[in-house]
Design a protein around this motif. Sequence first.
Motif, mmCIF file in Angstrom:
data_model
loop_
_atom_site.group_PDB
_atom_site.id
_atom_site.type_symbol
_atom_site.label_atom_id
_atom_site.label_comp_id
_atom_site.label_asym_id
_atom_site.label_seq_id
_atom_site.Cartn_x
_atom_site.Cartn_y
_atom_site.Cartn_z
ATOM 1 N N GLN A 261 -2.038 23.817 -0.429
ATOM 2 C CA GLN A 261 -0.746 23.153 -0.251
ATOM 3 C C GLN A 261 0.419 23.918 -0.881
ATOM 4 O OE1 GLN A 261 -3.509 20.926 -1.446
ATOM 5 N NE2 GLN A 261 -3.894 20.836 0.766
ATOM 6 N N THR A 262 0.204 25.138 -1.317
ATOM 7 C CA THR A 262 1.286 25.877 -1.978
ATOM 8 C C THR A 262 2.427 26.217 -1.026
ATOM 9 O OG1 THR A 262 0.049 27.932 -1.631
ATOM 10 C CG2 THR A 262 -0.174 26.860 -3.780
ATOM 11 N N GLY A 263 2.153 26.214 0.277
ATOM 12 C CA GLY A 263 3.195 26.536 1.239
ATOM 13 C C GLY A 263 4.054 25.354 1.650
ATOM 14 N N LEU A 264 3.716 24.160 1.179
ATOM 15 C CA LEU A 264 4.516 22.992 1.524
ATOM 16 C C LEU A 264 5.890 23.070 0.858
ATOM 17 C CD1 LEU A 264 1.945 20.050 1.268
ATOM 18 C CD2 LEU A 264 2.758 21.219 3.320
ATOM 19 N N ARG B 171 0.841 -1.194 0.000
ATOM 20 C CA ARG B 171 0.000 0.000 0.000
ATOM 21 C C ARG B 171 0.875 1.243 0.000
ATOM 22 N NH1 ARG B 171 -3.598 -2.951 4.191
ATOM 23 N NH2 ARG B 171 -5.244 -3.794 2.859
ATOM 24 N N GLU B 172 0.433 2.277 -0.736
ATOM 25 C CA GLU B 172 1.233 3.492 -0.864
ATOM 26 C C GLU B 172 0.426 4.719 -0.473
ATOM 27 O OE1 GLU B 172 3.893 3.948 -4.185
ATOM 28 O OE2 GLU B 172 3.359 1.968 -4.933
ATOM 29 N N THR B 173 1.104 5.705 0.093
ATOM 30 C CA THR B 173 0.483 6.972 0.468
ATOM 31 C C THR B 173 0.317 7.850 -0.767
ATOM 32 O OG1 THR B 173 1.429 6.906 2.682
ATOM 33 C CG2 THR B 173 0.738 9.059 1.861
ATOM 34 N N VAL B 174 -0.843 8.482 -0.877
ATOM 35 C CA VAL B 174 -1.164 9.374 -1.998
ATOM 36 C C VAL B 174 -1.624 10.702 -1.418
ATOM 37 C CG1 VAL B 174 -2.488 9.642 -4.128
ATOM 38 C CG2 VAL B 174 -1.973 7.341 -3.267
ATOM 39 N N ILE B 175 -1.164 11.813 -2.004
ATOM 40 C CA ILE B 175 -1.566 13.130 -1.519
ATOM 41 C C ILE B 175 -2.314 13.898 -2.605
ATOM 42 C CG2 ILE B 175 0.151 13.361 0.285
ATOM 43 C CD1 ILE B 175 1.968 14.795 -1.650
ATOM 44 N N ASP B 176 -3.210 14.753 -2.162
ATOM 45 C CA ASP B 176 -4.074 15.559 -3.027
ATOM 46 C C ASP B 176 -3.607 17.009 -2.902
ATOM 47 O OD1 ASP B 176 -6.117 17.205 -3.971
ATOM 48 O OD2 ASP B 176 -7.731 16.106 -3.018
ATOM 49 N N LEU B 177 -3.201 17.623 -4.031
ATOM 50 C CA LEU B 177 -2.630 18.972 -3.996
ATOM 51 C C LEU B 177 -3.488 19.953 -4.783
ATOM 52 C CD1 LEU B 177 1.119 18.030 -4.656
ATOM 53 C CD2 LEU B 177 -0.080 18.230 -2.459
ATOM 54 N N ALA B 178 -3.753 21.103 -4.179
ATOM 55 C CA ALA B 178 -4.546 22.141 -4.834
ATOM 56 C C ALA B 178 -4.088 23.501 -4.321
ATOM 57 C CB ALA B 178 -6.042 21.934 -4.572
ATOM 58 N N SER B 179 -4.499 24.545 -5.018
ATOM 59 C CA SER B 179 -4.184 25.919 -4.619
ATOM 60 C C SER B 179 -5.387 26.501 -3.895
ATOM 61 C CB SER B 179 -3.870 26.753 -5.868
ATOM 62 O OG SER B 179 -3.642 28.096 -5.535
ATOM 63 N N PRO B 180 -5.171 27.258 -2.816
ATOM 64 C CA PRO B 180 -3.895 27.668 -2.212
ATOM 65 C C PRO B 180 -3.469 26.770 -1.059
ATOM 66 C CG PRO B 180 -5.643 28.936 -1.222
ATOM 67 C CD PRO B 180 -6.315 27.993 -2.206
ATOM 68 N N GLN C 242 -9.279 7.773 0.512
ATOM 69 C CA GLN C 242 -8.871 9.042 1.119
ATOM 70 C C GLN C 242 -9.412 9.036 2.544
ATOM 71 O OE1 GLN C 242 -10.392 13.318 0.315
ATOM 72 N NE2 GLN C 242 -8.636 13.060 -1.048
ATOM 73 N N HIS C 243 -8.494 8.966 3.523
ATOM 74 C CA HIS C 243 -8.910 8.719 4.895
ATOM 75 C C HIS C 243 -8.720 9.914 5.823
ATOM 76 C CE1 HIS C 243 -4.665 8.266 6.156
ATOM 77 N NE2 HIS C 243 -4.504 7.717 4.964
ATOM 78 N N THR C 244 -8.122 11.011 5.333
ATOM 79 C CA THR C 244 -7.912 12.171 6.201
ATOM 80 C C THR C 244 -7.742 13.444 5.385
ATOM 81 O OG1 THR C 244 -6.487 13.140 7.918
ATOM 82 C CG2 THR C 244 -5.409 11.793 6.249
ATOM 83 N N SER C 245 -8.118 14.559 5.999
ATOM 84 C CA SER C 245 -7.847 15.878 5.415
ATOM 85 C C SER C 245 -6.716 16.573 6.170
ATOM 86 C CB SER C 245 -9.104 16.755 5.483
ATOM 87 O OG SER C 245 -9.500 16.955 6.841
ATOM 88 N N ARG C 246 -6.108 15.861 7.145
ATOM 89 C CA ARG C 246 -5.042 16.445 7.983
ATOM 90 C C ARG C 246 -3.889 15.453 8.098
ATOM 91 N NH1 ARG C 246 -6.268 19.754 12.007
ATOM 92 N NH2 ARG C 246 -3.999 19.972 12.166
ATOM 93 N N LEU C 247 -3.326 15.040 6.994
ATOM 94 C CA LEU C 247 -2.265 14.048 7.016
ATOM 95 C C LEU C 247 -1.057 14.583 7.778
ATOM 96 C CD1 LEU C 247 -1.471 11.230 5.964
ATOM 97 C CD2 LEU C 247 -0.459 12.360 3.974
ATOM 98 N N LEU C 248 -0.660 13.871 8.832
ATOM 99 C CA LEU C 248 0.462 14.244 9.697
ATOM 100 C C LEU C 248 0.327 15.668 10.249
ATOM 101 C CD1 LEU C 248 3.551 12.686 7.855
ATOM 102 C CD2 LEU C 248 2.086 11.683 9.613
ATOM 103 N N GLY C 249 -0.914 16.143 10.359
ATOM 104 C CA GLY C 249 -1.164 17.469 10.898
ATOM 105 C C GLY C 249 -1.124 18.585 9.879
ATOM 106 N N TYR C 250 -0.714 18.298 8.642
ATOM 107 C CA TYR C 250 -0.706 19.299 7.586
ATOM 108 C C TYR C 250 -2.129 19.503 7.049
ATOM 109 C CZ TYR C 250 4.401 18.718 7.204
ATOM 110 O OH TYR C 250 5.742 18.678 7.449
#
Length: 317
Positions: A14-17, A3-12, A180-188
């Motif tokens: 995650q632009t600060g990551l 199993r692999e971790t997948v992230i969802d990126l959008a503006s604005p 998709q199991h969280t909107s706060r992955l590792l607190g981000y």
Amino acid sequence: MARETVIDLASPYQTGLTPADYRKVGAKKAIIKITEGTSYTNPDVRHLINQAAEGGVTGFSFYHFGRFQSDSQAVAEAKYFIEQAKKIVNPQPGTLMILDAEIKNMLTSSVVAFLNVLRDAGFKTGFYTYKYLLPSFNLEKIHQYMDFFWLAAYPLGDKPAGTSPDFNYFPSAPYVDAWQHTSRLLGYSLDGSITVTDNGNRLLSGPTPAQVKPAPKPQPKPQAKNTWVDDLGVKWYKEQGTFTITDPMGIWLRWGATTKSAKIAVLPRGAEVKYDAYCYSGGYVWIRQPRGNGQFGYLPTGEAKGNKRLNYWGVFK
């Protein structure tokens, strides 16, 4: 399967990551928002790709947030999605392109119409929705037109979550490829998913997209037979050869011979680059890689002080 971790990126959101943030998360796969409706295009797609790629993400897919409530509008939005994606990332045939269906009263027939446009354009098709909205769709009908199913359900609500969710809360439904199991992955402020099928791992492994519209590159001004000075005042020397990277971290290939130029891709150790010229600029020795259609890539090959090379990041031949 792994199993692999997948992230969802959008503006604005995650632009600060930073690349360091991405390395901390450890995801190798990202799904990036391109469009919404027929009037919004994410202005930060290239920034998100560059930061994520530098932070270790290697697989990229793309999604559209659907606003349609009729078949005709669905077709219009699918065409807009494809048009804008081609302008920004030029997705190749077989790239996974996903519909984000999370508004109420969206018709199954309209979802099918949207996916059909994507499939007819040569793309793999994905369908995303929330568990609570799933009963409003005919999943069996949609399944015939989708290659990938991405379902959201958050067992911890808005609380921070790790990368390994509790599968006792898995949203039981057929055909799910990623959860998709969280909107706060590792607190981000970052939506996190996990793949649950080999099909999901495979389809989410698209390569880092190349820059479609690179920034204008300095045009050489003929000065002598084997040298020229570009518009930035940098003197280039004509030389043909092959450079093999030995740096274990790899080297970024860019659209210009400066460290601020847009990135094309990170070339790994062992990669060979054929070049036709070199220069000393900004504390590095650069080579120029012909890429066709009058375009060039630029690669730093080691540090320099003035016109004196200090070290080598690879081998020339």
